[in-house]
Design an enzyme around this catalytic site. Sequence first.
Site, PDB file in Angstrom:
ATOM      1  N   SER A 320       0.692  -1.215  -0.137  1.00 17.44           N
ATOM      2  CA  SER A 320      -0.291   0.031  -0.017  1.00 17.44           C
ATOM      3  C   SER A 320       0.640   1.273  -0.184  1.00 17.44           C
ATOM      4  O   SER A 320       2.085   1.281   0.366  1.00 17.44           O
ATOM      5  CB  SER A 320      -1.003   0.205   1.054  1.00 17.44           C
ATOM      6  OG  SER A 320      -0.086   0.432   2.481  1.00 17.44           O
ATOM      7  N   CYS A 321       0.153   2.378  -0.426  1.00 17.63           N
ATOM      8  CA  CYS A 321       0.930   3.416  -0.183  1.00 17.63           C
ATOM      9  C   CYS A 321       0.858   4.363   1.106  1.00 17.63           C
ATOM     10  O   CYS A 321       0.570   5.454   1.119  1.00 17.63           O
ATOM     11  CB  CYS A 321       0.354   4.640  -1.111  1.00 17.63           C
ATOM     12  SG  CYS A 321       0.322   4.020  -2.766  1.00 17.63           S
ATOM     13  N   ASP A 322       1.045   3.593   2.330  1.00 20.86           N
ATOM     14  CA  ASP A 322       0.959   3.958   3.411  1.00 20.86           C
ATOM     15  C   ASP A 322       2.449   3.924   4.119  1.00 20.86           C
ATOM     16  O   ASP A 322       2.981   2.574   4.108  1.00 20.86           O
ATOM     17  CB  ASP A 322      -0.077   3.422   4.408  1.00 20.86           C
ATOM     18  CG  ASP A 322      -0.350   4.148   5.466  1.00 20.86           C
ATOM     19  OD1 ASP A 322       0.884   4.275   6.371  1.00 20.86           O
ATOM     20  OD2 ASP A 322      -1.229   4.684   6.002  1.00 20.86           O
TER      21      ASP A 322
END
Length: 373
Positions: A320-322
């Site tokens: 994910s983009c976290d």
Amino acid sequence: MTPLIASFLNSSPATPCLVLDLDVVAQNFAALRRALPDAAIYYAVKANPAVPILRLLTARGSSFDAASLPEIEACLAAGAAPDMISFGNTVKKPSAIQAAFALGVPLYAFDSIEELQKLGLHAPGARVYCRIAVSNAGAEWPLSNKFGTTIARARELMMLAPSLGLQPHGLSFHVGSQQTGTAAYEAAIGQVAMLFTDLKTQGLDLRMLNLGGGFPVRYQDDVPGTDEFGAAIMAAMVRHFGNDLPAILIEPGRAMVGNAGVIAAEAVLVCRRIEADPRRWVYLDIGRFGGLAETEGEAIRYRITAGPGATGPVVLAGPSCDGVDVMYEKTPYELPLDLCAGGRVLIHDAGAYVTSYASQNFNGFAPLAEHYL
Ligand SMILES: *Cc1c(COP(=O)(O)O)cnc(C)c1O
């Protein structure tokens, strides 16, 4: 990994997915029963609420520790009788208490006067037990900061229960999840036994002691076996209660399902992103939000493999983009040097606390697929 899981994985299922061998759950249930024949087993549903698991355990005569109304309904749908269910969450909506009571659930946990009052109003006449906060030392996933009260307060609340129209039934504790030693149970049993004695002299005869869960899974390090926990617990019970043993409950979650499942994942990217970092970064198609929530603080350190061959150090991260979606950066992990994008990675002993922790579509990723064999 069992032969059944291995052969299923040979069919190359889409990843990420959890593949769980129900025979192992049956073996775990039998082992717990053997280790503690005098205890009633209440499976902690939150560890893995899959229908095939609930059905299997119902058929074997397990009881259930449920944390919410939907978990209670899932147990009933799987064939459990209402009187096999304990509503073990100390934090319950009045509407959930009311509905559970109407369904016939007999047993309720609390750790505050406010929750006890709720129970008096919405489950009149029910059997209640008070959760004590005990030391969680030795646990890799502690729980004591959020739940449980002191011995002194528990004493007051149990004395108060009859005046609220409730039956003061017993006490409970939880020594923390992935508890790696038997000493925590022994210490906690000694502590609550004194309260049993104390309440008895006040005319209150408690019937039940709920030892909670905590029994560990062998991830990378050795842990005492189920038999060892059973022997230590029974010795402590006899030492502190003598011939006057209360009914004993245990609520295993992790130990019932953890070692039964394997997650198959795929490496999405394997790279050396920063020149100064000698380690490869391996980004998998599963991460913190795809179900690996217990990697927070690198608390639970799964065994992870990706085929044979010489290995080198890696950092493991999710897709994910976290920024917090990094599983292991401090704990040393090694994977094969020839692992590249598209390669399969296996996360072992991942049957507990994974599917139920997966997010709904964060970054568009579907919740973890599940296969029960
Ligand atoms: C989570 C929980 C359990 C299960 O704990 P494990 O460590 O997975 O065995 C048992 N009882 C209660 C009340 C819980 O909240």
